[in-house]
Design an enzyme around this catalytic site. Structure first.
Site, short mmCIF file in Angstrom:
data_model
loop_
_atom_site.label_atom_id
_atom_site.label_comp_id
_atom_site.label_asym_id
_atom_site.label_seq_id
_atom_site.Cartn_x
_atom_site.Cartn_y
_atom_site.Cartn_z
N TYR A 135 -1.32 20.13 4.51
CA TYR A 135 -1.91 19.14 4.07
C TYR A 135 -3.87 20.03 3.66
CZ TYR A 135 1.33 16.22 5.15
OH TYR A 135 3.05 15.36 5.23
N PRO B 39 6.41 5.26 3.97
CA PRO B 39 6.83 3.71 4.06
C PRO B 39 6.44 3.10 3.06
CG PRO B 39 5.53 4.66 5.31
CD PRO B 39 5.43 5.48 4.73
N LEU B 40 5.38 2.97 1.82
CA LEU B 40 4.71 2.40 1.12
C LEU B 40 5.49 2.83 -0.21
CD1 LEU B 40 1.41 1.79 2.56
CD2 LEU B 40 2.88 0.29 2.75
N GLY C 100 5.06 6.24 -0.89
CA GLY C 100 4.78 7.16 -1.03
C GLY C 100 3.70 6.87 -2.60
N PHE C 101 3.84 8.16 -3.38
CA PHE C 101 3.26 8.73 -4.65
C PHE C 101 3.33 7.49 -5.56
CE2 PHE C 101 2.95 12.92 -2.91
CZ PHE C 101 2.35 12.79 -2.30
N THR C 102 4.23 6.56 -5.31
CA THR C 102 5.28 5.64 -6.14
C THR C 102 4.80 4.05 -5.42
OG1 THR C 102 5.91 7.04 -7.48
CG2 THR C 102 6.40 4.76 -7.92
N PRO C 103 3.61 3.68 -5.26
CA PRO C 103 4.38 2.43 -4.26
C PRO C 103 5.13 1.51 -4.68
CG PRO C 103 1.42 3.07 -4.76
CD PRO C 103 2.47 4.29 -5.22
N LEU C 104 5.92 0.74 -3.57
CA LEU C 104 7.08 -0.50 -4.22
C LEU C 104 6.29 -1.16 -4.79
CD1 LEU C 104 7.98 -0.54 0.32
CD2 LEU C 104 8.98 0.54 -1.91
N1 LIG Z 1 7.54 14.89 6.08
C1 LIG Z 1 7.04 15.07 4.90
O1 LIG Z 1 7.58 15.19 3.97
C2 LIG Z 1 6.97 14.23 4.75
C3 LIG Z 1 6.13 13.82 3.17
C4 LIG Z 1 4.80 12.51 2.55
C5 LIG Z 1 4.42 12.18 3.51
N2 LIG Z 1 4.93 12.34 5.19
C6 LIG Z 1 3.54 11.92 6.05
O2 LIG Z 1 3.45 10.08 5.64
C7 LIG Z 1 2.44 9.98 5.69
C8 LIG Z 1 3.06 8.40 4.69
O3 LIG Z 1 2.99 9.16 3.13
P1 LIG Z 1 2.31 8.90 2.81
O4 LIG Z 1 1.16 8.64 2.63
O5 LIG Z 1 3.02 9.67 1.21
O6 LIG Z 1 2.58 7.55 1.51
P2 LIG Z 1 2.91 5.78 1.75
O7 LIG Z 1 2.44 5.38 2.77
O8 LIG Z 1 4.30 5.10 1.35
O9 LIG Z 1 1.81 5.19 1.04
C9 LIG Z 1 0.79 5.96 1.08
C10 LIG Z 1 0.18 4.91 -0.66
O10 LIG Z 1 -0.30 3.48 -0.91
C11 LIG Z 1 -1.55 3.22 -0.54
N3 LIG Z 1 -2.02 3.10 -0.53
C12 LIG Z 1 -1.74 2.69 1.57
N4 LIG Z 1 -2.25 1.72 1.72
C13 LIG Z 1 -1.87 0.60 1.01
C14 LIG Z 1 -2.02 -1.13 0.70
N5 LIG Z 1 -2.49 -1.73 1.93
N6 LIG Z 1 -1.48 -1.19 -0.58
C15 LIG Z 1 -1.91 -0.62 -1.38
N7 LIG Z 1 -1.70 0.59 -1.28
C16 LIG Z 1 -1.88 1.17 -0.55
C17 LIG Z 1 -2.35 4.82 -1.02
O11 LIG Z 1 -3.13 4.61 -1.40
P3 LIG Z 1 -4.70 4.20 -0.73
O12 LIG Z 1 -4.99 5.53 0.11
O13 LIG Z 1 -5.34 3.93 -2.27
O14 LIG Z 1 -4.65 3.54 0.26
C18 LIG Z 1 -1.60 5.91 -1.01
O15 LIG Z 1 -1.10 6.20 -2.58
C19 LIG Z 1 1.83 10.83 5.05
O16 LIG Z 1 0.88 10.30 4.84
C20 LIG Z 1 2.00 11.58 5.59
O17 LIG Z 1 1.20 12.31 7.10
C21 LIG Z 1 5.29 13.34 5.78
#
Ligand SMILES: NC(=O)c1ccc[n+]([C@@H]2O[C@H](COP(=O)([O-])OP(=O)(O)OC[C@H]3O[C@@H](n4cnc5c(N)ncnc54)[C@H](OP(=O)(O)O)[C@@H]3O)[C@@H](O)[C@H]2O)c1
Length: 303
Positions: free
Chosen positions: A71, A222-223, A225-229
């Site tokens: 990252y 969980p939310l 990812g790049f395309t929030p739910l």
């Molecule tokens: N093993 C793998 O292949 C893999 C792949 C992807 C991710 N990961 C891990 O999983 C973690 C979680 O995944 P992710 O961060 O990609 O996706 P996520 O947690 O599903 O969603 C993150 C996105 O949601 C937004 N967000 C977060 N909290 C919010 C809220 N309360 N209200 C509105 N928007 C919100 C964030 O933007 P803001 O920054 O503006 O809040 C960001 O754009 C990562 O940080 C990483 O450590 C692992």
């Protein structure tokens, strides 16, 4: 959800102990990927905010942080070190190996024995650690998710690095049930990290199977990812509970199975607070059924 209720967010979703280990974490953790710059590349858009998010998470009781040296690359681990080193007792940092970011910003596999050993040393150096608590082998799969194929060589290399004392525990990411079984025949697996959320439930059976064996399941995205739910049902439930849709999505995961650990990602302290507060949201049986129906609707739309 009304935010004036000072949840000693101490409960933070309850605790989970990784099987066969003394590593115990709160079920509500934090995923650090969003701390790197746009496209998970380069420095944070707001370096002070990145440090603030990490410090606030830990101050609130979060003791499970998910990261990877690819990252940034390197940036996220360096920010974690800057914000939190020397690390508080009990903080479990989980990282992953198996990918590399060439200068074009793409994500490429890096899964030879040499790549994996180099990845361990990159993580140790950038995090400022002598040993890594948990390392996931991240299989690259395809754009749609995991792809079948042996991961035995890579898991054997991780088991060797564990014997050398550089890795304490081993997990897997972006894998199929067959690959989990293959890895378990080689070494103990403490967690599996795959793409899963309210609208993306291919792993339902795997989650239940891992739960029976006490192995953690850690959904990435969980939310969404790049395309929030986005879902009208999710928004309607959130309105009714005076909560935010993202909080309901996280609470649903906490209710889904006791072996699910959350690592929502955010670069914003305000979003972090919202996400942590989701740990105190209780969903009734009827609400859970309503949320479960979202995936049925999504599947129906695809056909
Ligand atoms: N093993 C793998 O292949 C893999 C792949 C992807 C991710 N990961 C891990 O999983 C973690 C979680 O995944 P992710 O961060 O990609 O996706 P996520 O947690 O599903 O969603 C993150 C996105 O949601 C937004 N967000 C977060 N909290 C919010 C809220 N309360 N209200 C509105 N928007 C919100 C964030 O933007 P803001 O920054 O503006 O809040 C960001 O754009 C990562 O940080 C990483 O450590 C692992």
């Amino acid at each position: 959800m009304k935010m004036n209720n000072t949840m000693s967010e101490a409960t933070l979703g309850g605790q989970f102990t990784f099987p066969g280990t003394s590593l115990t974490v709160q079920r509500m953790g934090y995923g650090a990927m969003q701390l790197a710059g746009p496209g998970v590349w380069g420095p944070p858009k707001d370096p002070n905010a990145a440090v603030a998010v990490l410090r606030e998470a830990v101050a609130a009781g979060v003791n499970h942080i998910d990261t990877a040296d690819f990252y940034g690359p390197h940036v996220t681990n360096q920010v974690i070190r800057q914000a939190l080193h020397p690390y508080p007792a009990g903080l479990v940092i989980v990282t992953k190996l198996g990918a590399i970011r060439p200068l074009d910003g793409s994500w490429q596999p890096a899964n030879s024995p040499q790549d994996l050993a180099a990845g361990v040393h990159d993580n140790l150096r950038n995090l400022g650690l002598d040993a890594l608590d948990i390392v996931n082998y991240r299989a690259m799969g395809s754009i749609h998710g995991p792809k079948e194929g042996s991961i035995g060589e890579q898991v054997t290399v991780l088991a060797d690095l564990q014997r050398q004392g550089l890795i304490r525990q081993i997990g897997l990411s972006n894998v199929t049930a067959t690959q989990v079984a293959e890895a378990q025949a080689i070494t103990d697996i403490v967690c599996v990290q795959n793409n899963y959320n309210l609208a993306h439930r291919e792993d339902d059976a795997l989650i239940d199977d891992l739960a029976r064996r006490g192995i953690a399941y850690v959904p990435f995205f969980p939310l969404g990812g790049f395309t929030p739910l986005q879902s009208s049902t999710l928004s309607a439930v959130a309105d009714r509970l005076e909560a935010k849709p993202m909080q309901v999505a996280l609470a649903w995961l906490l209710h889904r199975s006791p072996n699910i650990l959350l690592i929502p990602g955010t670069s914003s302290v305000a979003h972090l607070r919202e996400n942590l507060a989701a740990a105190r949201l209780t969903l009734s049986r009827e609400t859970l059924a309503e949320l479960d129906a979202i995936v049925a609707a999504t599947v129906a739309m695809k056909h």
